[in-house]
Design an enzyme around this catalytic site. Structure first.
Site, PDB file in Angstrom:
ATOM      1  N   ASP A 189       0.849  -1.197   0.000  1.00 16.69           N
ATOM      2  CA  ASP A 189       0.000   0.000   0.000  1.00 16.69           C
ATOM      3  C   ASP A 189       0.883   1.244   0.000  1.00 16.69           C
ATOM      4  O   ASP A 189       2.022   1.207   0.470  1.00 16.69           O
ATOM      5  CB  ASP A 189      -0.860   0.041   1.277  1.00 16.69           C
ATOM      6  CG  ASP A 189      -2.017  -0.953   1.241  1.00 16.69           C
ATOM      7  OD1 ASP A 189      -2.333  -1.490   0.174  1.00 16.69           O
ATOM      8  OD2 ASP A 189      -2.598  -1.182   2.326  1.00 16.69           O
TER       9      ASP A 189
ATOM     10  N   ARG B 204      -1.449  -0.304  -8.639  1.00 15.99           N
ATOM     11  CA  ARG B 204      -2.838  -0.003  -8.267  1.00 15.99           C
ATOM     12  C   ARG B 204      -2.946   1.520  -8.256  1.00 15.99           C
ATOM     13  O   ARG B 204      -2.162   2.185  -7.571  1.00 15.99           O
ATOM     14  CB  ARG B 204      -3.168  -0.554  -6.877  1.00 15.99           C
ATOM     15  CG  ARG B 204      -4.542  -0.099  -6.361  1.00 15.99           C
ATOM     16  CD  ARG B 204      -4.654  -0.183  -4.841  1.00 15.99           C
ATOM     17  NE  ARG B 204      -4.655  -1.532  -4.354  1.00 15.99           N
ATOM     18  CZ  ARG B 204      -4.260  -1.853  -3.105  1.00 15.99           C
ATOM     19  NH1 ARG B 204      -3.813  -0.925  -2.272  1.00 15.99           N
ATOM     20  NH2 ARG B 204      -4.280  -3.100  -2.700  1.00 15.99           N
TER      21      ARG B 204
ATOM     22  N   GLY C 276      -5.741   8.711  -3.436  1.00 18.23           N
ATOM     23  CA  GLY C 276      -4.870   9.095  -2.317  1.00 18.23           C
ATOM     24  C   GLY C 276      -5.707   9.453  -1.104  1.00 18.23           C
ATOM     25  O   GLY C 276      -6.617  10.277  -1.212  1.00 18.23           O
ATOM     26  N   ALA C 277      -5.396   8.834   0.034  1.00 22.66           N
ATOM     27  CA  ALA C 277      -6.237   8.969   1.221  1.00 22.66           C
ATOM     28  C   ALA C 277      -5.671   9.943   2.240  1.00 22.66           C
ATOM     29  O   ALA C 277      -6.256  10.125   3.302  1.00 22.66           O
ATOM     30  CB  ALA C 277      -6.406   7.596   1.871  1.00 22.66           C
TER      31      ALA C 277
ATOM     32  N   LYS D  96     -10.769  18.530  -6.077  1.00 19.92           N
ATOM     33  CA  LYS D  96     -11.198  17.207  -6.553  1.00 19.92           C
ATOM     34  C   LYS D  96     -11.069  17.109  -8.078  1.00 19.92           C
ATOM     35  O   LYS D  96     -10.644  16.084  -8.612  1.00 19.92           O
ATOM     36  CB  LYS D  96     -12.640  16.934  -6.105  1.00 19.92           C
ATOM     37  CG  LYS D  96     -13.210  15.623  -6.635  1.00 19.92           C
ATOM     38  CD  LYS D  96     -14.583  15.319  -6.051  1.00 19.92           C
ATOM     39  CE  LYS D  96     -15.386  14.328  -6.892  1.00 19.92           C
ATOM     40  NZ  LYS D  96     -14.755  13.036  -7.157  1.00 19.92           N
TER      41      LYS D  96
ATOM     42  N   THR E  86     -11.162   2.606  -7.316  1.00 18.23           N
ATOM     43  CA  THR E  86     -11.997   3.782  -7.070  1.00 18.23           C
ATOM     44  C   THR E  86     -13.449   3.362  -6.934  1.00 18.23           C
ATOM     45  O   THR E  86     -13.850   2.327  -7.469  1.00 18.23           O
ATOM     46  CB  THR E  86     -11.861   4.804  -8.218  1.00 18.23           C
ATOM     47  OG1 THR E  86     -12.681   5.934  -7.947  1.00 18.23           O
ATOM     48  CG2 THR E  86     -12.248   4.213  -9.570  1.00 18.23           C
ATOM     49  N   HIS E  87     -14.232   4.210  -6.218  1.00 21.63           N
ATOM     50  CA  HIS E  87     -15.686   3.994  -6.161  1.00 21.63           C
ATOM     51  C   HIS E  87     -16.382   5.088  -6.944  1.00 21.63           C
ATOM     52  O   HIS E  87     -17.595   5.227  -6.860  1.00 21.63           O
ATOM     53  CB  HIS E  87     -16.169   4.032  -4.712  1.00 21.63           C
ATOM     54  CG  HIS E  87     -15.281   3.286  -3.778  1.00 21.63           C
ATOM     55  ND1 HIS E  87     -14.243   3.863  -3.117  1.00 21.63           N
ATOM     56  CD2 HIS E  87     -15.256   1.980  -3.452  1.00 21.63           C
ATOM     57  CE1 HIS E  87     -13.618   2.961  -2.387  1.00 21.63           C
ATOM     58  NE2 HIS E  87     -14.196   1.803  -2.581  1.00 21.63           N
TER      59      HIS E  87
ATOM     60  N   ARG F  23      -9.948   7.113   8.059  1.00 23.71           N
ATOM     61  CA  ARG F  23      -9.743   7.601   6.679  1.00 23.71           C
ATOM     62  C   ARG F  23     -11.014   7.412   5.862  1.00 23.71           C
ATOM     63  O   ARG F  23     -11.362   8.247   5.041  1.00 23.71           O
ATOM     64  CB  ARG F  23      -8.565   6.873   6.021  1.00 23.71           C
ATOM     65  CG  ARG F  23      -7.204   7.341   6.525  1.00 23.71           C
ATOM     66  CD  ARG F  23      -6.079   6.905   5.607  1.00 23.71           C
ATOM     67  NE  ARG F  23      -5.827   5.489   5.631  1.00 23.71           N
ATOM     68  CZ  ARG F  23      -5.062   4.850   6.521  1.00 23.71           C
ATOM     69  NH1 ARG F  23      -4.476   5.531   7.491  1.00 23.71           N
ATOM     70  NH2 ARG F  23      -4.875   3.553   6.445  1.00 23.71           N
ATOM     71  N   ARG F  24     -11.718   6.304   6.107  1.00 24.57           N
ATOM     72  CA  ARG F  24     -12.965   6.062   5.358  1.00 24.57           C
ATOM     73  C   ARG F  24     -14.031   7.105   5.718  1.00 24.57           C
ATOM     74  O   ARG F  24     -14.785   7.562   4.871  1.00 24.57           O
ATOM     75  CB  ARG F  24     -13.530   4.657   5.637  1.00 24.57           C
ATOM     76  CG  ARG F  24     -12.587   3.516   5.318  1.00 24.57           C
ATOM     77  CD  ARG F  24     -12.238   3.343   3.851  1.00 24.57           C
ATOM     78  NE  ARG F  24     -11.308   4.223   3.235  1.00 24.57           N
ATOM     79  CZ  ARG F  24      -9.964   4.117   3.238  1.00 24.57           C
ATOM     80  NH1 ARG F  24      -9.377   3.158   3.882  1.00 24.57           N
ATOM     81  NH2 ARG F  24      -9.217   4.982   2.579  1.00 24.57           N
TER      82      ARG F  24
HETATM   83  C1  LIG Z   1      -8.778  -1.188  -3.249  1.00 26.68           C
HETATM   84  C2  LIG Z   1      -8.316   0.140  -2.731  1.00 26.68           C
HETATM   85  C3  LIG Z   1      -7.053   0.262  -2.192  1.00 26.68           C
HETATM   86  C4  LIG Z   1      -6.599   1.499  -1.731  1.00 26.68           C
HETATM   87  N1  LIG Z   1      -5.302   1.630  -1.332  1.00 26.68           N
HETATM   88  C5  LIG Z   1      -4.828   2.853  -1.018  1.00 26.68           C
HETATM   89  C6  LIG Z   1      -3.451   3.075  -0.739  1.00 26.68           C
HETATM   90  O1  LIG Z   1      -2.622   2.160  -0.752  1.00 26.68           O
HETATM   91  N2  LIG Z   1      -3.039   4.344  -0.441  1.00 26.68           N
HETATM   92  C7  LIG Z   1      -3.930   5.412  -0.426  1.00 26.68           C
HETATM   93  O2  LIG Z   1      -3.505   6.540  -0.181  1.00 26.68           O
HETATM   94  N3  LIG Z   1      -5.233   5.216  -0.665  1.00 26.68           N
HETATM   95  C8  LIG Z   1      -5.704   3.988  -0.965  1.00 26.68           C
HETATM   96  N4  LIG Z   1      -7.043   3.831  -1.241  1.00 26.68           N
HETATM   97  C9  LIG Z   1      -7.997   4.924  -0.942  1.00 26.68           C
HETATM   98  C10 LIG Z   1      -8.093   5.934  -2.074  1.00 26.68           C
HETATM   99  O3  LIG Z   1      -6.918   6.686  -2.155  1.00 26.68           O
HETATM  100  C11 LIG Z   1      -9.291   6.894  -1.848  1.00 26.68           C
HETATM  101  O4  LIG Z   1      -9.061   7.614  -0.666  1.00 26.68           O
HETATM  102  C12 LIG Z   1     -10.638   6.214  -1.761  1.00 26.68           C
HETATM  103  O5  LIG Z   1     -10.739   5.140  -2.636  1.00 26.68           O
HETATM  104  C13 LIG Z   1     -11.765   7.213  -2.077  1.00 26.68           C
HETATM  105  O6  LIG Z   1     -11.600   7.715  -3.370  1.00 26.68           O
HETATM  106  P1  LIG Z   1     -12.528   7.323  -4.618  1.00 26.68           P
HETATM  107  O7  LIG Z   1     -11.652   7.044  -5.769  1.00 26.68           O
HETATM  108  O8  LIG Z   1     -13.441   6.224  -4.256  1.00 26.68           O
HETATM  109  O9  LIG Z   1     -13.282   8.651  -4.999  1.00 26.68           O
HETATM  110  P2  LIG Z   1     -13.977   9.819  -4.174  1.00 26.68           P
HETATM  111  O10 LIG Z   1     -13.985  10.996  -5.073  1.00 26.68           O
HETATM  112  O11 LIG Z   1     -13.400   9.974  -2.807  1.00 26.68           O
HETATM  113  O12 LIG Z   1     -15.431   9.259  -4.009  1.00 26.68           O
HETATM  114  C14 LIG Z   1     -16.286   9.040  -5.107  1.00 26.68           C
HETATM  115  C15 LIG Z   1     -17.562   8.387  -4.625  1.00 26.68           C
HETATM  116  O13 LIG Z   1     -17.261   7.086  -4.127  1.00 26.68           O
HETATM  117  C16 LIG Z   1     -18.026   6.787  -2.980  1.00 26.68           C
HETATM  118  N5  LIG Z   1     -17.109   6.634  -1.829  1.00 26.68           N
HETATM  119  C17 LIG Z   1     -15.792   6.946  -1.778  1.00 26.68           C
HETATM  120  N6  LIG Z   1     -15.264   6.655  -0.587  1.00 26.68           N
HETATM  121  C18 LIG Z   1     -16.266   6.162   0.139  1.00 26.68           C
HETATM  122  C19 LIG Z   1     -16.363   5.664   1.457  1.00 26.68           C
HETATM  123  N7  LIG Z   1     -15.319   5.639   2.278  1.00 26.68           N
HETATM  124  N8  LIG Z   1     -17.572   5.231   1.880  1.00 26.68           N
HETATM  125  C20 LIG Z   1     -18.643   5.245   1.067  1.00 26.68           C
HETATM  126  N9  LIG Z   1     -18.618   5.699  -0.195  1.00 26.68           N
HETATM  127  C21 LIG Z   1     -17.456   6.147  -0.650  1.00 26.68           C
HETATM  128  C22 LIG Z   1     -18.967   7.934  -2.798  1.00 26.68           C
HETATM  129  O14 LIG Z   1     -20.140   7.647  -3.505  1.00 26.68           O
HETATM  130  C23 LIG Z   1     -18.225   9.077  -3.438  1.00 26.68           C
HETATM  131  O15 LIG Z   1     -19.070  10.109  -3.857  1.00 26.68           O
HETATM  132  C24 LIG Z   1      -7.488   2.615  -1.739  1.00 26.68           C
HETATM  133  C25 LIG Z   1      -8.759   2.488  -2.288  1.00 26.68           C
HETATM  134  C26 LIG Z   1      -9.177   1.283  -2.790  1.00 26.68           C
HETATM  135  C27 LIG Z   1     -10.531   1.200  -3.416  1.00 26.68           C
END
Ligand SMILES: Cc1cc2nc3c(=O)[nH]c(=O)nc-3n(C[C@H](O)[C@H](O)[C@H](O)COP(=O)(O)OP(=O)(O)OC[C@H]3O[C@@H](n4cnc5c(N)ncnc54)[C@H](O)[C@@H]3O)c2cc1C
Length: 311
Positions: free
Chosen positions: A136, A187, A191-192, A204, A229-230, A291-292
């Site tokens: 990660d 991957r 970024g969290a 954003k 991503t979601h 973070r979530r």
């Molecule tokens: C498999 C995986 C591994 C990851 N590994 C890392 C890592 O190693 N290092 C790192 O810095 N980050 C990691 N992340 C986290 C990532 O950086 C983001 O912070 C996180 O995925 C939210 O961004 P997003 O792309 O979903 O888009 P966003 O713009 O944050 O969200 C888009 C939409 O997705 C949905 N959503 C997003 N997050 C949530 C949530 N927590 N609960 C409910 N709905 C949500 C909502 O509908 C939101 O409107 C990982 C994420 C995933 C999916």
């Protein structure tokens, strides 16, 4: 703006020890407890049970024994033993062999060489059982070190070892090209972590635009990239670009977090895309959980509602 504030607020709370103690006592206590939505449980058995459900729904998994920022060599050693035990238990369980881990969990803040040694111990066992291990990516203070450790181990022949790149960091497009040149697996995430504006996109729209650029680089030239991503807009852009360049559904995968947008996970599977779910578990779940919450303030409301329901 609101996004950045919420991220900073929850990341700030993540370092509160009293809050961690309180949350750790109640968060996973019952099947309905508030942290269950995002954390599979405290034990490897809980994680394996969750993995079986995810796999039965047609998706891949990556198990993450949560832990990070350990402060002593003893803690790093305990985390390493935990990862080794996880590898053995996954083999015995017969589920998919894919694990994610963090370098600060293995002692990167305490001693660089020990953290690398710990990772090598895990890789020795994991490689023997054909695991894929994903390192990660943590905050920007660790980006250089993480990529250089990956590079060294890749050079030593650990070819089932992948990295993560964050579109929020301005450097990441260059990093993506460097990893691609080596044939490494990336991957891609947004970024969290809260990062300074000198090195990271803040809006954003800018993070998203960089995500799309990096997705295109990875899909076109990368090795089996994971688009994590979601965000429906990022997913639509990925599908569209894959179609444009004629990339088959078996040449990349989407990744999402356990408990997040399960509807979207299911619809991608129904459309024939590969989806992997990142399944976090273990006792050290508090910073991950915070973070979530920071990503989506509505989650905090969901948590409050579950706490009120439970009382
Ligand atoms: C498999 C995986 C591994 C990851 N590994 C890392 C890592 O190693 N290092 C790192 O810095 N980050 C990691 N992340 C986290 C990532 O950086 C983001 O912070 C996180 O995925 C939210 O961004 P997003 O792309 O979903 O888009 P966003 O713009 O944050 O969200 C888009 C939409 O997705 C949905 N959503 C997003 N997050 C949530 C949530 N927590 N609960 C409910 N709905 C949500 C909502 O509908 C939101 O409107 C990982 C994420 C995933 C999916």
């Amino acid at each position: 703006m609101l996004n950045a504030l919420s991220k900073a607020f929850f990341l700030g709370l993540a370092s509160s020890r009293p809050l961690k103690r309180l949350a750790s006592r109640y968060g996973l206590r019952k099947p309905t407890s508030f942290a269950r939505r995002f954390i599979a449980g405290e034990t490897t058995a809980d994680a394996i049970a969750a993995a079986r459900v995810v796999q039965a729904a047609g998706m891949g998994i990556s198990l993450d024994l949560l832990g990070e920022s350990v402060l002593t060599l003893d803690e790093a050693d305990a985390a390493t033993r935990g990862c080794l035990a996880l590898v053995r238990e996954v083999v015995d369980a017969g589920i998919e062999r894919n694990v994610s881990l963090k370098l600060t969990q293995l002692g990167l803040d305490v001693d660089h060489a020990t953290a690398v040694d710990n990772l090598r111990k895990i890789l020795a066992l994991a490689d023997a059982h054909e695991f894929f291990i994903r390192i990660d990516m943590e905050g920007s203070a660790y980006t250089d070190e993480t990529l250089s450790i990956w590079q060294t181990l890749w050079g030593l022949g650990h070819r089932r070892l992948g990295v993560v790149l964050q579109s929020a960091l301005k450097r990441s497009e260059d990093d993506a090209r460097r990893v691609i040149e080596q044939g490494g697996r990336v991957r891609l995430v947004k970024g969290a972590y809260k990062e300074p504006k000198t090195i990271a996109w803040q809006a954003k729209a800018d993070v998203d635009a960089a995500f799309v650029r990096m997705m295109q680089i990875l899909l076109k030239d990368g090795t089996y990239p994971a688009i994590a991503t979601h965000d429906p807009a990022m997913i639509a852009a990925t599908k569209e670009y894959a179609r444009t360049i004629g990339l088959g559904h078996d040449r990349f995968e989407f990744q999402m977090l356990y408990g997040v947008r399960r509807d979207l996970q299911a619809s991608l599977v129904a459309d024939g895309y590969r989806v992997r779910v990142y399944i976090p578990f273990g006792r050290e779940w508090f910073p991950y959980f915070m973070r979530r919450l920071g990503e989506r303030p509505a989650n905090a409301l969901f948590v409050l509602k579950s706490i009120v329901r439970e009382r």
